[in-house]
Design a protein around this motif. Sequence first.
Motif, PDB file in Angstrom:
ATOM      1  N   GLU A   1      60.154  81.999  25.226  1.00  0.00           N
ATOM      2  CA  GLU A   1      59.282  82.122  24.070  1.00  0.00           C
ATOM      3  C   GLU A   1      57.890  81.582  24.384  1.00  0.00           C
ATOM      4  OE1 GLU A   1      58.217  83.317  20.272  1.00  0.00           O
ATOM      5  OE2 GLU A   1      60.030  83.752  21.435  1.00  0.00           O
ATOM      6  N   VAL A   2      57.842  80.542  25.191  1.00  0.00           N
ATOM      7  CA  VAL A   2      56.537  80.002  25.611  1.00  0.00           C
ATOM      8  C   VAL A   2      55.750  81.062  26.365  1.00  0.00           C
ATOM      9  CG1 VAL A   2      55.431  78.331  27.149  1.00  0.00           C
ATOM     10  CG2 VAL A   2      57.282  77.591  25.645  1.00  0.00           C
ATOM     11  N   TRP A   3      56.429  81.805  27.233  1.00  0.00           N
ATOM     12  CA  TRP A   3      55.745  82.842  28.014  1.00  0.00           C
ATOM     13  C   TRP A   3      55.223  83.964  27.115  1.00  0.00           C
ATOM     14  CZ3 TRP A   3      53.320  83.469  32.301  1.00  0.00           C
ATOM     15  CH2 TRP A   3      53.071  84.754  32.795  1.00  0.00           C
ATOM     16  N   ARG A   4      55.978  84.305  26.073  1.00  0.00           N
ATOM     17  CA  ARG A   4      55.537  85.348  25.152  1.00  0.00           C
ATOM     18  C   ARG A   4      54.238  84.951  24.445  1.00  0.00           C
ATOM     19  NH1 ARG A   4      58.303  85.923  20.820  1.00  0.00           N
ATOM     20  NH2 ARG A   4      57.353  87.916  20.306  1.00  0.00           N
ATOM     21  N   ARG A   5      54.075  83.664  24.177  1.00  0.00           N
ATOM     22  CA  ARG A   5      52.891  83.167  23.476  1.00  0.00           C
ATOM     23  C   ARG A   5      52.068  82.289  24.422  1.00  0.00           C
ATOM     24  NH1 ARG A   5      54.139  83.241  17.714  1.00  0.00           N
ATOM     25  NH2 ARG A   5      56.273  83.951  17.386  1.00  0.00           N
ATOM     26  N   ARG A   6      51.908  82.742  25.647  1.00  0.00           N
ATOM     27  CA  ARG A   6      51.367  81.886  26.693  1.00  0.00           C
ATOM     28  C   ARG A   6      49.930  81.437  26.461  1.00  0.00           C
ATOM     29  NH1 ARG A   6      52.801  86.784  28.546  1.00  0.00           N
ATOM     30  NH2 ARG A   6      51.234  88.245  29.338  1.00  0.00           N
ATOM     31  N   ARG A   7      49.085  82.268  25.830  1.00  0.00           N
ATOM     32  CA  ARG A   7      47.702  81.836  25.617  1.00  0.00           C
ATOM     33  C   ARG A   7      47.659  80.663  24.635  1.00  0.00           C
ATOM     34  NH1 ARG A   7      43.820  82.719  21.772  1.00  0.00           N
ATOM     35  NH2 ARG A   7      41.669  82.344  22.471  1.00  0.00           N
ATOM     36  N   GLU A   8      48.314  80.836  23.498  1.00  0.00           N
ATOM     37  CA  GLU A   8      48.322  79.767  22.499  1.00  0.00           C
ATOM     38  C   GLU A   8      49.007  78.518  23.030  1.00  0.00           C
ATOM     39  OE1 GLU A   8      50.659  78.615  18.385  1.00  0.00           O
ATOM     40  OE2 GLU A   8      50.863  80.630  19.220  1.00  0.00           O
ATOM     41  N   CYS A   9      50.210  78.685  23.623  1.00  0.00           N
ATOM     42  CA  CYS A   9      50.976  77.537  24.106  1.00  0.00           C
ATOM     43  C   CYS A   9      50.276  76.854  25.276  1.00  0.00           C
ATOM     44  CB  CYS A   9      52.377  77.985  24.529  1.00  0.00           C
ATOM     45  SG  CYS A   9      53.415  78.529  23.160  1.00  0.00           S
ATOM     46  N   GLY A  10      49.735  77.659  26.195  1.00  0.00           N
ATOM     47  CA  GLY A  10      49.066  77.086  27.359  1.00  0.00           C
ATOM     48  C   GLY A  10      47.831  76.289  26.976  1.00  0.00           C
ATOM     49  N   THR A  11      47.023  76.852  26.071  1.00  0.00           N
ATOM     50  CA  THR A  11      45.805  76.151  25.629  1.00  0.00           C
ATOM     51  C   THR A  11      46.140  74.857  24.911  1.00  0.00           C
ATOM     52  OG1 THR A  11      44.627  78.252  25.395  1.00  0.00           O
ATOM     53  CG2 THR A  11      43.720  76.352  24.233  1.00  0.00           C
ATOM     54  N   THR A  12      47.081  74.932  23.962  1.00  0.00           N
ATOM     55  CA  THR A  12      47.426  73.750  23.175  1.00  0.00           C
ATOM     56  C   THR A  12      48.081  72.685  24.042  1.00  0.00           C
ATOM     57  OG1 THR A  12      47.795  75.168  21.247  1.00  0.00           O
ATOM     58  CG2 THR A  12      48.661  72.928  21.142  1.00  0.00           C
ATOM     59  N   ALA A  13      49.055  73.083  24.855  1.00  0.00           N
ATOM     60  CA  ALA A  13      49.762  72.109  25.682  1.00  0.00           C
ATOM     61  C   ALA A  13      48.816  71.441  26.681  1.00  0.00           C
ATOM     62  CB  ALA A  13      50.915  72.788  26.419  1.00  0.00           C
ATOM     63  N   ALA A  14      47.920  72.234  27.266  1.00  0.00           N
ATOM     64  CA  ALA A  14      46.990  71.675  28.253  1.00  0.00           C
ATOM     65  C   ALA A  14      46.059  70.649  27.619  1.00  0.00           C
ATOM     66  CB  ALA A  14      46.180  72.800  28.898  1.00  0.00           C
ATOM     67  N   LEU A  15      45.489  70.975  26.464  1.00  0.00           N
ATOM     68  CA  LEU A  15      44.565  70.053  25.814  1.00  0.00           C
ATOM     69  C   LEU A  15      45.296  68.856  25.203  1.00  0.00           C
ATOM     70  CD1 LEU A  15      42.151  72.640  24.147  1.00  0.00           C
ATOM     71  CD2 LEU A  15      41.663  71.127  26.082  1.00  0.00           C
ATOM     72  N   ALA A  16      46.525  69.095  24.678  1.00  0.00           N
ATOM     73  CA  ALA A  16      47.311  67.991  24.118  1.00  0.00           C
ATOM     74  C   ALA A  16      47.716  67.000  25.200  1.00  0.00           C
ATOM     75  CB  ALA A  16      48.562  68.532  23.429  1.00  0.00           C
TER      76      ALA A  16
END
Length: 393
Positions: free
Chosen positions: A92-107
Amino acid sequence: MNTTEMFLIAMAIILAVPYLIWRVGRTDYWAPLVVVQIVVGIVLGPGVLGKIFPDYYATVFAPPVIGALNGIAWWAVMVFVWLAGLELDLHEVWRRRRECGTTAALALAGPLIVGCAAAVGMLAWRGGWMGEAAEPWQFVLGVGMSCAVTALPILILLLEKLDVLREPLGMRVLRYASLDDVAIWGVLAIILLDWKRVGHQAAFLAGFAVAAWLFRRLMRRLKETDRWYVGLIWLAVCAYGADWSGLHYMVGAFLAGAIMDRDWFALEHVDTLRHNVLLVVMPVFFLSTGLRTNWSMGGTAVFIAAGVLLVASVGGKLAGVGLAGKLLGWRRGDAWTIGWLLQTKALIMIIFVNILLDRQVITSETFTALLLMAVASTMLTVPIVAPRLKQLV
């Protein structure tokens, strides 16, 4: 008294005292039972109980009893970390990779940067914080990562308590936390990298890749009841391999769970096992953690360090998630709620800093300060988030 009797007295104390405080004091809103168990573990440690009643402490927590308790604690925390790896939903993370990647990286980046700055400040302030086997960069990165950790298993429990675990908000937060969990264990592997044993570590990772491929093929052919048994055997083997290579058995435990598919098991069975591990054996881990606390540097210095680290952890997390919310166009207030949920520490951070202490990257004084920070951050979550969720209903 013989060792068996002392062990049973210790177990009665470990199980009874936190439960009575939690139930009689009705602390569940601001301090769930897990948090109370951690605090009681600190109180039962040498820095508090050992100072007030040294003879009683030396009798009940004699070396043979500590040895037996440590064995239970090792297995308990390995199973818990294994389940944390199993909880990852990377599809599911891969399906929403832009949102998840941006948020997780900045968090992750926000509290990591501020936490590293706090670690540099601690070294400049006074000695006694860095372990004997650490390079300054290892200490700084280890403390910074401790500030950046999100405790995925505890986050799940808090989301259940807030009745949003299976709601869209809860699933969003779990996706962000899942990516950060992967990063945390990756950074830990870098901190623990031993150039004298790099051959062992490379051999373990290569062997793990091959074994994981074979293991996954086997698991797909088994019934769920057999998968649990085989999965626990796999956990023990991976933990041994990681520890043999110098990476630490917890890294192996997480990898053992991370390569497994969550849909191999009924979700209610995973939840039941996690709750049972927390009920039956994790209190022993909390006690063994408390026994490692140290106040010899002075309570004031340790509390000041804990306060600075708490500000770095919470402030950095809220800043990082706030920036992600602006970049992704979240609705007003979402970043505040998600940021407070993601700053939850407790178990995973405690496991993380236990490993740093084992490898002498930090001293027991730093460990104590980080432990206090983890408890405080977790206790803040529900009282701050619950009123916000009521406004959204």
